[in-house]
Motif scaffolding. Structure first.
Motif, PDB file in Angstrom:
ATOM      1  N   LEU A 124       0.830  -1.198   0.000  1.00 19.33           N
ATOM      2  CA  LEU A 124       0.000   0.000   0.000  1.00 19.33           C
ATOM      3  C   LEU A 124       0.868   1.253   0.000  1.00 19.33           C
ATOM      4  O   LEU A 124       1.895   1.295   0.681  1.00 19.33           O
ATOM      5  CB  LEU A 124      -0.919   0.029   1.223  1.00 19.33           C
ATOM      6  N   ARG A 125       0.419   2.263  -0.707  1.00 19.82           N
ATOM      7  CA  ARG A 125       0.995   3.596  -0.637  1.00 19.82           C
ATOM      8  C   ARG A 125      -0.153   4.538  -0.301  1.00 19.82           C
ATOM      9  O   ARG A 125      -1.053   4.733  -1.119  1.00 19.82           O
ATOM     10  CB  ARG A 125       1.664   3.993  -1.959  1.00 19.82           C
ATOM     11  N   VAL A 126      -0.131   5.102   0.886  1.00 16.60           N
ATOM     12  CA  VAL A 126      -1.264   5.851   1.412  1.00 16.60           C
ATOM     13  C   VAL A 126      -0.958   7.342   1.407  1.00 16.60           C
ATOM     14  O   VAL A 126       0.116   7.766   1.833  1.00 16.60           O
ATOM     15  CB  VAL A 126      -1.609   5.382   2.844  1.00 16.60           C
ATOM     16  N   ALA A 127      -1.913   8.125   0.924  1.00 14.28           N
ATOM     17  CA  ALA A 127      -1.800   9.590   0.918  1.00 14.28           C
ATOM     18  C   ALA A 127      -3.044  10.178   1.570  1.00 14.28           C
ATOM     19  O   ALA A 127      -4.118   9.576   1.544  1.00 14.28           O
ATOM     20  CB  ALA A 127      -1.653  10.122  -0.506  1.00 14.28           C
ATOM     21  N   THR A 128      -2.889  11.338   2.174  1.00  9.73           N
ATOM     22  CA  THR A 128      -4.009  12.001   2.841  1.00  9.73           C
ATOM     23  C   THR A 128      -4.254  13.369   2.218  1.00  9.73           C
ATOM     24  O   THR A 128      -3.365  13.955   1.599  1.00  9.73           O
ATOM     25  CB  THR A 128      -3.739  12.168   4.341  1.00  9.73           C
ATOM     26  N   GLY A 129      -5.465  13.866   2.386  1.00 12.15           N
ATOM     27  CA  GLY A 129      -5.768  15.187   1.858  1.00 12.15           C
ATOM     28  C   GLY A 129      -7.260  15.427   1.788  1.00 12.15           C
ATOM     29  O   GLY A 129      -8.067  14.613   2.249  1.00 12.15           O
ATOM     30  N   LEU A 130      -7.639  16.552   1.188  1.00 13.03           N
ATOM     31  CA  LEU A 130      -9.035  16.918   1.014  1.00 13.03           C
ATOM     32  C   LEU A 130      -9.586  16.270  -0.256  1.00 13.03           C
ATOM     33  O   LEU A 130      -8.846  15.976  -1.198  1.00 13.03           O
ATOM     34  CB  LEU A 130      -9.177  18.434   0.932  1.00 13.03           C
ATOM     35  N   THR A 131     -10.897  16.081  -0.283  1.00 18.75           N
ATOM     36  CA  THR A 131     -11.516  15.283  -1.338  1.00 18.75           C
ATOM     37  C   THR A 131     -11.279  15.847  -2.733  1.00 18.75           C
ATOM     38  O   THR A 131     -10.861  15.114  -3.640  1.00 18.75           O
ATOM     39  CB  THR A 131     -13.025  15.147  -1.074  1.00 18.75           C
ATOM     40  N   ASP A 132     -11.528  17.133  -2.964  1.00 21.83           N
ATOM     41  CA  ASP A 132     -11.434  17.663  -4.329  1.00 21.83           C
ATOM     42  C   ASP A 132     -10.034  17.522  -4.928  1.00 21.83           C
ATOM     43  O   ASP A 132      -9.889  17.040  -6.065  1.00 21.83           O
ATOM     44  CB  ASP A 132     -11.900  19.121  -4.367  1.00 21.83           C
ATOM     45  N   PRO A 133      -8.976  17.933  -4.212  1.00 15.34           N
ATOM     46  CA  PRO A 133      -7.634  17.724  -4.784  1.00 15.34           C
ATOM     47  C   PRO A 133      -7.301  16.244  -5.000  1.00 15.34           C
ATOM     48  O   PRO A 133      -6.653  15.890  -5.996  1.00 15.34           O
ATOM     49  CB  PRO A 133      -6.699  18.354  -3.737  1.00 15.34           C
ATOM     50  N   LEU A 134      -7.741  15.377  -4.085  1.00 12.81           N
ATOM     51  CA  LEU A 134      -7.451  13.953  -4.241  1.00 12.81           C
ATOM     52  C   LEU A 134      -8.145  13.375  -5.468  1.00 12.81           C
ATOM     53  O   LEU A 134      -7.579  12.531  -6.174  1.00 12.81           O
ATOM     54  CB  LEU A 134      -7.883  13.177  -2.991  1.00 12.81           C
ATOM     55  N   LEU A 135      -9.367  13.817  -5.754  1.00  5.37           N
ATOM     56  CA  LEU A 135     -10.069  13.328  -6.939  1.00  5.37           C
ATOM     57  C   LEU A 135      -9.390  13.820  -8.211  1.00  5.37           C
ATOM     58  O   LEU A 135      -9.331  13.092  -9.214  1.00  5.37           O
ATOM     59  CB  LEU A 135     -11.529  13.768  -6.906  1.00  5.37           C
ATOM     60  N   GLU A 136      -8.874  15.035  -8.204  1.00  2.23           N
ATOM     61  CA  GLU A 136      -8.123  15.528  -9.357  1.00  2.23           C
ATOM     62  C   GLU A 136      -6.879  14.667  -9.582  1.00  2.23           C
ATOM     63  O   GLU A 136      -6.541  14.319 -10.721  1.00  2.23           O
ATOM     64  CB  GLU A 136      -7.725  16.986  -9.140  1.00  2.23           C
ATOM     65  N   GLU A 137      -6.216  14.326  -8.494  1.00  2.00           N
ATOM     66  CA  GLU A 137      -5.020  13.484  -8.606  1.00  2.00           C
ATOM     67  C   GLU A 137      -5.378  12.079  -9.062  1.00  2.00           C
ATOM     68  O   GLU A 137      -4.624  11.438  -9.795  1.00  2.00           O
ATOM     69  CB  GLU A 137      -4.292  13.458  -7.260  1.00  2.00           C
ATOM     70  N   LEU A 138      -6.526  11.567  -8.640  1.00  2.00           N
ATOM     71  CA  LEU A 138      -6.969  10.247  -9.081  1.00  2.00           C
ATOM     72  C   LEU A 138      -7.190  10.240 -10.588  1.00  2.00           C
ATOM     73  O   LEU A 138      -6.760   9.316 -11.280  1.00  2.00           O
ATOM     74  CB  LEU A 138      -8.254   9.862  -8.347  1.00  2.00           C
ATOM     75  N   ARG A 139      -7.852  11.271 -11.095  1.00  4.52           N
ATOM     76  CA  ARG A 139      -8.102  11.344 -12.534  1.00  4.52           C
ATOM     77  C   ARG A 139      -6.792  11.466 -13.318  1.00  4.52           C
ATOM     78  O   ARG A 139      -6.716  11.045 -14.480  1.00  4.52           O
ATOM     79  CB  ARG A 139      -9.019  12.526 -12.844  1.00  4.52           C
ATOM     80  N   ALA A 140      -5.780  12.052 -12.678  1.00  2.00           N
ATOM     81  CA  ALA A 140      -4.481  12.197 -13.331  1.00  2.00           C
ATOM     82  C   ALA A 140      -3.621  10.951 -13.177  1.00  2.00           C
ATOM     83  O   ALA A 140      -2.510  10.904 -13.703  1.00  2.00           O
ATOM     84  CB  ALA A 140      -3.739  13.406 -12.760  1.00  2.00           C
ATOM     85  N   GLY A 141      -4.117   9.942 -12.463  1.00  2.00           N
ATOM     86  CA  GLY A 141      -3.397   8.680 -12.357  1.00  2.00           C
ATOM     87  C   GLY A 141      -2.518   8.522 -11.143  1.00  2.00           C
ATOM     88  O   GLY A 141      -1.789   7.528 -11.036  1.00  2.00           O
ATOM     89  N   ARG A 142      -2.583   9.444 -10.179  1.00  2.00           N
ATOM     90  CA  ARG A 142      -1.701   9.344  -9.014  1.00  2.00           C
ATOM     91  C   ARG A 142      -2.224   8.375  -7.965  1.00  2.00           C
ATOM     92  O   ARG A 142      -1.453   7.871  -7.146  1.00  2.00           O
ATOM     93  CB  ARG A 142      -1.504  10.729  -8.390  1.00  2.00           C
ATOM     94  N   HIS A 143      -3.523   8.132  -7.947  1.00  2.00           N
ATOM     95  CA  HIS A 143      -4.116   7.212  -6.977  1.00  2.00           C
ATOM     96  C   HIS A 143      -4.951   6.173  -7.711  1.00  2.00           C
ATOM     97  O   HIS A 143      -5.498   6.437  -8.784  1.00  2.00           O
ATOM     98  CB  HIS A 143      -5.012   7.952  -5.979  1.00  2.00           C
TER      99      HIS A 143
END
Length: 301
Positions: A124-143
């Motif tokens: 596992l590689r775990v990251a924390t943060g607020l929902t909107d930035p995390l969803l942007e990162e998910l769409r960009a392939g980071r999560h």
């Protein structure tokens, strides 16, 4: 729009741009250069005769034509990727699963639930943060997976309800003795003179509690802010004042008597969390294992 004659590679690139929200993010997902992605999208727009993306200062916004095209091609392209994707060699170790979400929920509830998988070899590689930035990162392939505190927008993002969290108005016994019996009758007036502890200056959780339970606008400011709900919990339990916290975070202290619920409304504020998976079919089988484990464990949260 006729899609049968469109180039499959252009459609793959289009879907990556649509999901990531930028040419740069799509390039990173596909292993292409940003100019290549831009050229391919211009070619696709020439073939369709329609504008697909509005260029913004940061990223792009899909047009209604792009929304329609994405809905039509997302599932078939994902199924094709699952069939045509690379098969890892026998015995090869899977890549780490990248999971992100609110720090408090991850550290107190999610990671204990995933401990057995880690013991079995899942990385596992775990990251924390607020929902909107995390969803942007998910769409960009980071999560690979994001636990979101709000339902994501967009029809091509796969999100399922994970668990509900109930918010509770709490204080340490030193304050509860003065306010607990009066809050049900007097409402917020019973908390005058009791310091308010919260995790942000704009009081999002407390303001929501006030609207939902008391039916009025919160008119006071915070006496103490801590940018982590676990810090709010610690401060409130130590007698700093009162706060509004998710029940999963404070239930143990409520059970022990270290904290007291100042009010137990019949209809408490509830927030639904969502488990969001990175668009497209992942090559990593451990993503599915983590997702299934979280959905199973969340039934008891």
């Amino acid at each position: 729009m006729e899609t049968a004659s469109l180039d499959l590679n252009l459609l793959r690139t289009f879907l990556a741009v649509y999901r990531s929200g930028s040419f740069t993010g799509a390039a990173r997902l596909l292993g292409l250069s940003q100019p290549t992605v831009t050229t391919q999208m211009r070619a696709l727009e020439r073939q369709t005769g329609r504008e697909l993306f509005e260029r913004l200062p940061r990223g792009v916004a899909p047009t209604p034509v792009a929304d329609e095209l994405a809905v039509r091609i997302a599932a078939p392209l994902d199924e094709l990727a699952a069939v045509a994707g690379p098969t890892p060699p026998a015995g090869a170790r899977a890549e780490p699963v990248h999971l992100a979400g609110p720090a408090e929920l991850l550290c107190t509830t999610v990671l204990p639930a995933l401990a057995p998988l880690v013991a079995e070899g899942v990385r596992l590689r775990v990251a924390t943060g607020l929902t909107d930035p995390l969803l942007e990162e998910l769409r960009a392939g980071r999560h690979d997976l994001v636990i979101a505190t709000t339902r994501p927008r967009g029809r091509t993002v796969h999100a399922v309800p994970l668990a509900d969290e109930e918010f509770v108005l709490v204080a340490a016994p030193v304050w509860a003795g003065r306010a607990a019996d009066r809050t049900a009758v007097e409402g917020p007036a019973a908390l005058q003179g009791v310091p308010l502890i919260t995790y942000a200056e704009d009081l999002p959780i407390t303001r929501r509690y006030w609207r939902h339970v008391f039916g009025r606008r919160l008119s006071r400011t915070a006496d103490m802010t801590v940018p982590d709900l676990r810090g709010v919990l610690t401060a409130v339990a130590a007698g700093a004042g009162f706060g509004v916290l998710p029940r999963y975070l404070c239930q143990e202290l409520l059970d022990s008597g270290a904290l007291v619920a100042l009010l137990e409304p019949e209809d408490p504020p509830i927030n639904t969390g969502f488990l969001v998976q990175r668009p497209g079919t992942p090559d990593n089988p451990d993503v599915a294992r983590v997702r299934a484990s979280l959905l199973r464990a969340a039934r008891t949260w």
